[in-house]
Design a protein around this motif. Structure first.
Motif, short mmCIF file in Angstrom:
data_model
loop_
_atom_site.label_atom_id
_atom_site.label_comp_id
_atom_site.label_asym_id
_atom_site.label_seq_id
_atom_site.Cartn_x
_atom_site.Cartn_y
_atom_site.Cartn_z
N TYR A 117 9.06 -23.98 34.92
CA TYR A 117 7.92 -24.66 35.55
C TYR A 117 7.85 -24.32 37.03
O TYR A 117 8.85 -24.38 37.74
N ARG A 118 6.68 -23.99 37.50
CA ARG A 118 6.46 -23.73 38.91
C ARG A 118 5.20 -24.45 39.35
O ARG A 118 4.15 -24.34 38.72
N PHE A 119 5.30 -25.18 40.44
CA PHE A 119 4.17 -25.92 40.99
C PHE A 119 3.07 -24.97 41.43
O PHE A 119 1.90 -25.23 41.25
N ILE A 120 3.45 -23.85 42.06
CA ILE A 120 2.44 -22.91 42.54
C ILE A 120 2.01 -21.95 41.43
O ILE A 120 1.18 -21.09 41.65
N ALA A 121 2.59 -22.12 40.24
CA ALA A 121 2.16 -21.41 39.03
C ALA A 121 2.12 -19.90 39.20
O ALA A 121 1.20 -19.24 38.74
N ALA A 122 3.12 -19.35 39.82
CA ALA A 122 3.19 -17.90 39.96
C ALA A 122 4.50 -17.41 39.36
O ALA A 122 5.56 -17.95 39.65
N ALA A 123 4.41 -16.40 38.54
CA ALA A 123 5.61 -15.89 37.87
C ALA A 123 6.63 -15.36 38.87
O ALA A 123 7.83 -15.40 38.61
N GLU A 124 6.17 -14.89 40.01
CA GLU A 124 7.08 -14.31 40.99
C GLU A 124 7.60 -15.34 42.00
O GLU A 124 8.17 -14.99 43.02
N SER A 125 7.42 -16.62 41.70
CA SER A 125 7.92 -17.65 42.60
C SER A 125 9.25 -18.21 42.08
O SER A 125 9.57 -18.09 40.90
N VAL A 126 10.01 -18.79 43.01
CA VAL A 126 11.27 -19.44 42.65
C VAL A 126 11.29 -20.82 43.28
O VAL A 126 10.67 -21.06 44.31
N ARG A 127 12.00 -21.73 42.62
CA ARG A 127 12.17 -23.08 43.16
C ARG A 127 13.59 -23.20 43.67
O ARG A 127 14.54 -22.85 42.97
N LEU A 128 13.73 -23.69 44.90
CA LEU A 128 15.02 -23.93 45.52
C LEU A 128 15.16 -25.41 45.82
O LEU A 128 14.20 -26.04 46.27
N THR A 129 16.35 -25.96 45.59
CA THR A 129 16.62 -27.37 45.84
C THR A 129 17.87 -27.49 46.70
O THR A 129 18.85 -26.77 46.48
N ASP A 130 17.83 -28.40 47.70
CA ASP A 130 19.02 -28.60 48.54
C ASP A 130 19.81 -29.81 48.05
O ASP A 130 19.42 -30.49 47.10
N SER A 131 20.92 -30.09 48.70
CA SER A 131 21.80 -31.18 48.27
C SER A 131 21.18 -32.56 48.46
O SER A 131 21.65 -33.55 47.89
N ASN A 132 20.10 -32.66 49.24
CA ASN A 132 19.39 -33.93 49.46
C ASN A 132 18.25 -34.13 48.47
O ASN A 132 17.51 -35.11 48.57
N GLY A 133 18.08 -33.19 47.55
CA GLY A 133 17.02 -33.30 46.56
C GLY A 133 15.69 -32.75 47.01
O GLY A 133 14.72 -32.79 46.27
N ARG A 134 15.62 -32.24 48.24
CA ARG A 134 14.37 -31.62 48.69
C ARG A 134 14.22 -30.30 47.95
O ARG A 134 15.20 -29.64 47.64
N ASP A 158 4.05 -24.73 54.47
CA ASP A 158 3.04 -25.77 54.41
C ASP A 158 3.56 -26.92 53.56
O ASP A 158 4.39 -26.72 52.67
N VAL A 159 3.06 -28.12 53.81
CA VAL A 159 3.45 -29.30 53.04
C VAL A 159 2.28 -29.70 52.14
O VAL A 159 1.12 -29.65 52.55
N PHE A 160 2.63 -30.11 50.91
CA PHE A 160 1.65 -30.57 49.94
C PHE A 160 2.05 -31.97 49.50
O PHE A 160 3.23 -32.29 49.42
N ASP A 161 1.06 -32.81 49.18
CA ASP A 161 1.37 -34.17 48.74
C ASP A 161 1.70 -34.18 47.25
O ASP A 161 1.73 -33.13 46.60
N ASP A 162 1.94 -35.37 46.70
CA ASP A 162 2.35 -35.49 45.30
C ASP A 162 1.27 -35.05 44.31
O ASP A 162 1.56 -34.80 43.15
N ASP A 163 0.03 -34.96 44.78
CA ASP A 163 -1.06 -34.51 43.93
C ASP A 163 -1.31 -33.01 44.06
O ASP A 163 -2.23 -32.48 43.45
N GLY A 164 -0.50 -32.35 44.89
CA GLY A 164 -0.65 -30.91 45.07
C GLY A 164 -1.67 -30.53 46.12
O GLY A 164 -2.03 -29.36 46.24
N SER A 165 -2.14 -31.50 46.89
CA SER A 165 -3.12 -31.21 47.94
C SER A 165 -2.43 -30.85 49.25
O SER A 165 -1.42 -31.46 49.62
#
Length: 77
Positions: free
Chosen positions: A42-59, A13-20
């Motif tokens: 820091y995690r946007f979805i605020a779950a300890a079991e989540s991970v953040r992944l970033t690609d070479s384009n900054g996504r 799912d996609v969320f906007d800059d406000d998290g909606s």
């Protein structure tokens, strides 16, 4: 940082800059794409079991550890 390669299609799912939630908009992670695991607490979805992944384009995305294990494999950089 650890690097991961997508091995199974993942649609998020996609969320906007406000998290909606943005209706009818999805982000498809391509098989073969490479992502780095961010070790910052820091995690946007605020779950300890989540991970953040970033690609070479900054996504970036946040997914649960279970989804990481299903859709990605760790690779040596």
């Amino acid at each position: 940082m650890a690097k991961y390669k997508c091995v199974k299609v993942l649609e998020l799912d996609v969320f906007d800059d406000d998290g909606s939630f943005v209706e009818n908009k999805y982000f498809a992670v391509e098989v073969g794409s490479v992502w780095e695991k961010d070790e910052e607490p820091y995690r946007f979805i605020a779950a300890a079991e989540s991970v953040r992944l970033t690609d070479s384009n900054g996504r970036w995305m946040e997914i649960y550890e279970d989804d990481l294990a299903i859709h990605f494999e760790r690779i040596d950089a």
